[in-house]
Design a protein around this motif. Sequence first.
Motif, PDB file in Angstrom:
ATOM      1  N   ALA A  79       0.846  -1.193   0.000  1.00 49.21           N
ATOM      2  CA  ALA A  79       0.000   0.000   0.000  1.00 49.21           C
ATOM      3  C   ALA A  79       0.877   1.237   0.000  1.00 49.21           C
ATOM      4  CB  ALA A  79      -0.918   0.005   1.226  1.00 49.21           C
ATOM      5  N   GLN A  80       0.564   2.134  -0.919  1.00 51.92           N
ATOM      6  CA  GLN A  80       1.186   3.459  -0.854  1.00 51.92           C
ATOM      7  C   GLN A  80       0.285   4.320   0.001  1.00 51.92           C
ATOM      8  OE1 GLN A  80       3.030   4.818  -4.895  1.00 51.92           O
ATOM      9  NE2 GLN A  80       1.236   3.582  -5.346  1.00 51.92           N
ATOM     10  N   THR A  81       0.843   4.879   1.065  1.00 47.65           N
ATOM     11  CA  THR A  81       0.005   5.642   1.981  1.00 47.65           C
ATOM     12  C   THR A  81       0.895   6.579   2.777  1.00 47.65           C
ATOM     13  OG1 THR A  81      -1.608   5.440   3.775  1.00 47.65           O
ATOM     14  CG2 THR A  81       0.163   3.805   3.732  1.00 47.65           C
ATOM     15  N   LEU A  82       0.333   7.092   3.886  1.00 45.87           N
ATOM     16  CA  LEU A  82       1.112   7.952   4.769  1.00 45.87           C
ATOM     17  C   LEU A  82       1.410   7.201   6.058  1.00 45.87           C
ATOM     18  CD1 LEU A  82      -0.945  11.261   4.398  1.00 45.87           C
ATOM     19  CD2 LEU A  82       1.313  10.798   3.424  1.00 45.87           C
TER      20      LEU A  82
END
Lengths: 196, 404, 861, 90
Positions: free
Chosen positions: A153-156
């Motif tokens: 997952a690309q996230t913060l």
Amino acid sequence: MIAEAIRRSALADYADRFAFLSAASNRGLSVREVPFLTQINLRVNPSETGHMSAIARELGFALPVDPNTVASRGGRSCLWLGPDEWLIVARPNQQTAVEASLRSALGEHGGSVVDVSANRTVIEVTGPAARDLLAHGCAVDLHPKRFEPGHCAQTLLARAGVMIHLIDVTPTFHLYVRASFAGYLADWLLDASGSD
Amino acid sequence: MTQPSPHVDRLWRSPDLKRSYDVVIVGAGGHGLATAYYLAKNHGIVNVAVLERGWLAGGNMARNTTVIRSNYLFDQSAAIYEHSLKLWEGLSGELDYDIKFSQRGVLNLVHNIGDARESRRRVNANRLNGIDAEWLTPDEVKAFCPIVNVSSDLRYPVMGGTLQRRGGIAKHDYVAWAFARKADQMGVDLIQNCEVTGFDVTDGKVTGVQTSRGRISAGKVALCAAGHSTELASKVGLDLPIQSHPLQALVSELLEPVLNCVVMSNAIHVYVSQADKGELVMGAGIDPYNSYAQRGSPHVIEYQVAAAIELFPIFRRVHVLRTWAGIVDVSPDASPIIGLTPVENLFINCGWGTGGFKATPAAGWVYAHTIATGRPHALNAPFNLERFSSGALIDEHGAAAVAH
Amino acid sequence: MSRLPRGGRIDRNQPLDFTFNGQPLTGCAGDTLASALLANDVRVVARSIMHDRPRGVFSAGIEEPNALVQIGSETMLRATQVELHDGLAATGLNGKGRAIAGTDAGRFDKVYAHSEVLVIGGGGAGLRAALEAGRRGDRVILMDEQQEFGGRLLNAEDDAWARSTVAELAAMPEVRCLTRTTAFGYYDQNLVLGAERRREGERLWQVRARNVVIATGAHERPLVFANNDRPGIMLAGAVSTYLHRYGVAPGRHAVIFTNNDSTDTLAAHLRAAGITVAAVVDLRRGGPITDTEGGSQGLTAVRVGSDWIPCDLLCVSGGFNPTVHLFSQAQGRLRFDEGLACFLPDGTRPGVEVIGRAAGDFELDIKPVWLVPGDNEDWSHHFIDLERDATVADLGQAVGRGMRSVEHIKRYTTIGTGSDQGKTAGINETAIIGTLTGQPIGGVGTTTYRPPYVPVSFSLWAGRNRGELFDPIRVTPIHSWHVAHGAIFEDVGQWKRPWYFPLAGEDMATAVRRECQQAREGVGVMDVSTLGKIDIQGPDALTFLNRIYTNAFDTLPVGMCRYGLMCRADGMVFDDGVVMHLGENHYLATTTSGGAAAVLDWFEEWLQTEWPQLEVRFTSVTDHWAAIAVVGPRSREVLANLFFGVPLDAPRFPFLAIREGETQGVPVRLHRITFSGELAYELWAPGWYGLALWEAVMAAGAPFGISPYGTEAMHVLRAEKGYIIIGQETDGTITPQDLGMDWIVSKKKDFVGKRSFLRSDTARKDRKHLVGLLPVEHDELLPEGAQLTLTAEPSEPVPMVGHVTSSYRSATLGRTFALALVRSGRERIGDTVYAPLPDRTIAATITEPIFWDRENRRRDS
Amino acid sequence: MSTVPPPWPTDVLIPCPWCGDREDLEFKYGGAGQVAYPKDPGTTGDASWARYVFYRPNTKGPFVERWVHTAGCRRWFTLTRDTATHEILP
């Protein structure tokens, strides 16, 4: 070669602190940097089956077309970044070879291949407490039923953009973070590990 | 059973709605009430109705953080806000109501070199426009507001600040009630729970409004509905370059006096003052998405409060008592639109975004002039709709980057 | 002592010492501060805010309006919510808190959590709901604000079911049980924030739940009668809680004053605890109590008819208000239920369910009485809001002033604005407004319930985002070297960039002068790794660049660079950078350090939303490359020591050319570009080589006295040459033409923003133009941001013709100079303008905005 | 215990068509959708150019708007959201 001897990873200064944290952790938490991985950013239109299969031949496996998933084989991984974008990850020092093979697979006019090996470094967070640690700053649901090995997952994470790749059920996470943010994220992880 | 006997000193009547008015003002917020007051006082126009969908001054007027200042960058903005500040200085007396106007000073903190340059530019412009403005060093900031953390270990250390000593705060509800009371006394009808649902237009000329309580004919119609302006204007086929966003704010519990001025920080998006009663009143940045829901994302509050305790460590254990949001009407150049419209006898006042409260008296003053004479006052002439076609924008983003 | 010999859930074998207003007292483990105070016969805990009346503990929970205390730097805490611990030192407050610097003790952090079901409230209903969901195998989070689950069951003799249920829940792996955790905010799409009180500090829970079950019970409300605020006057349910849970007798001689049957068993319980019950005044049958009497220690008697009944405890019940705050925050509607005399959820909200007493799921025989008349017409001691000291008389005055809306009356009387947000006062206020104005209670309605349901400390909201973690610090691969060599840093967005490198004893001016001289006369080096870098590939790359930049790139050959400028649709300058042509269909664009993210978003926006048919792709490589500028007449010699086999002479490596090289095995891309006007090169290598390459450059440059320079020297050098800085010479209102950069605005092609140049105001000839300024006094430094006028001693308001954008002392020019935006500036070359400052006025001559090497000989040498 | 299924996929603030449902912090707002770039800007009048540059729908109720998943896949997408209730509509 000389170059390898003199290169320096984004978190070289944090090795001791990571080691101390891992040793001190009574909750089975270990953190370390996995530096210098080969990382190639690949953009290609998935509907161009010719390109897709050519790339599959070069890699030895097909690009994952399901969002938030990773395909791996023979020490190479491919992380889904977007509908027409992937990150090919391999052992250090293979960028020239991987880039060349992908280019040849694509030929002219076929998407883009960019060496981004130094763009991000990887922080490995592993151990039973890893999920709780990330939960202090990551809004994505990392529950074992929702986020399994082979998911990404690309996230913060806190205030830094990251790509989270779950390697195994330990759980072992690989956090891809841009080099300029790596120090911040390392400081944040060290601080968060102080929470129970 | 026995009951408390009704008090006699009324703030306003609850008049019956007449069928016809010389002027119908749509929206009984601060601007609408001030406009009605100045129509009556400056222009002798008293056959006026102010129509309010809900309760008097229940929109942004009841939700804003009451900062008053005039230290804007560009001449046109400085002129109208300074006119407003001068009116504020006499308002309690003029309206015969203590609106708790307190000129405790507005301090704008600066955290980087670019900010410092732009702030000095604004200070110099203000001075040449006859507006009081000072540049403060970090030590002078500390001296003026001792609880500000000016230490260098801040993530974004305070590099200085600008100060307008004549700036300050007032009690928003009292301001609205004071204007309402005077307007009411001069014969203006304040009509609550009356929603405007449409407009009567005949050959390009507005002749009345349709409301939830029937049709009203009007010589002139003045829109004054802030975040609801585009919705209203669309009913008469008028498009406005306005976007409506949530703007959040919060208060703490009551505290003994601790903060002696208004402190704003554009760079880290927080502004705070301590109200007359004792609560800290804080505002945040605008939520990025369009909304009419009068609520925003908690992330904005988290960031704002974190910023507040970086600047004011003494607030660490203070509590957030209540959060809320208004609907702000944001224009492309962060400056208002106040003047005529393509529809004859229809006037518009909107686009104040985050700056509406401080402008209340001047907006009422110039809007009343525009309505009464059919021509914009010199002060609002630059704030016309045409500027978006000509390109003559008045881009105050520098001054309005943070909500206040 | 009022501690009962037995009973309650406290541990009498664990005494805890604490102080209240300095007085040493002792309580037990399991006490709240409130129960411990009552156990010590402390009846007066605070004074009221307006009238300075004595006030005592009024409730046993979160709704407490009176017993507000300060503990260290923690202010406005409810004694009913504070768990007693050894050494606790509390002082009573008068409705106002004290902000105290104090130490930042305690850890405040945040946790994100997800669940199929979030149950708020661990009373009977909540426990049942959690159990059902848990047994179903759902992921469940159960929150309760108290230190143990059970709610009202904890007052019951038999809590076996609660115990076993809690035990079963605790054993379920997918169920998370959180006590001491108050759900205080419902946000869109089932995001619920909860505040957990921990031994050291607090934790913010951010829960996303598929379904939210609100089982928050109900708050008892008081009756409104004359002098109803004395210490000893307490909610009936609270009295029962102090008896059963804390083994405390809040008084010795009690009277019960009620309008409903919830108090029917209370008398028996009081007697069982050895408390005499002097009278039960039940408005369903008779009454009322028309007045009370009290002394410094509170209640002494109540008046019924003509009799004064001595008592020190008055147990009051006016009915119950279901705790609908969160449902209301979830945009749920409320309706007034005549039968239960309270507001209840009206309808449902998606994904939200209200159960138990919060949903009105309880039996109550009640005779609503909202106003209990006193012995006379004086309503100024009928308190509605105890914390705000607001009375029926205040409310009557508001109505008298013409107010009808509950929102106006709230603002006028301040009822409901206290730190309890009107939990005990709100509904009585609504009902009394209805009574006074002849409106139905449901028609009056409540004021809006907003987050937070309980006061939440700033520290909790902030969590760990403090100090260095407040906002990310971004650094380049060479940062450690800068630190080691004494750099002073400048914040540029989130980046830390060296501002200047002072040598021992140097002030900023001296250091910057030296750094500039070194770059002009010898060689200097700067870390420019923060530049944004976007890789651009695809057959339509050129088309895209031509549409997004004001200038054209058709004639840019492979292996060459070109400066480019971007405008927004409104024609105002947005960003600039260098476009490098790396190969067929392959470019790389640099952006300003602050603009990198915005420019990439800008590219993607136009490509994806306007020109999806274009075959071009962008990849951010900002962090992949370390970039080092080697600047100055001797830079070529430095490179010669580093890169063998790369021809560096001008003919073979001309201005704006790109070459590939290698040093120490490190592959380096060399660009001959300059931001100083000197002969200069930018060396790019993968980030992990950045430090090594930097050190190699320093070593190779040592013979030439190479020295590092920072952003300030860079600014001086580029300004001498008249190069602009986005955000300094531009502010979002400046066009390329204003900057005198028409040469970079293509006449042939269309590009983003071009149309805006035709607008009447944008096309005006008398707009502000970028010009140079030379102060008449060569040492006078024009402050940046100084405003400019045409006359030396103007009077206010002064017509301003422009302002100073950049201003420096130049060692090269041997004088000060500046750049400025001046109305019709290009027509005023040679004129004098004035900068009126508080202490003096500086005169300056307008010049062309270039001061150094107009012929570009040095650049091209 | 019966529960009403939410109208939106739960655990979301913004549903990215690719990455799934993520917190709004991961996105950048793009304002009203379906705003067309003028066919031939050069010949577009000042007023209609101004409309393109500065005027956007500001609907109360169902509103077609653009978002970009900046912290995720960087894809722009449009969705319909009710600006009066914040409900994301199918």
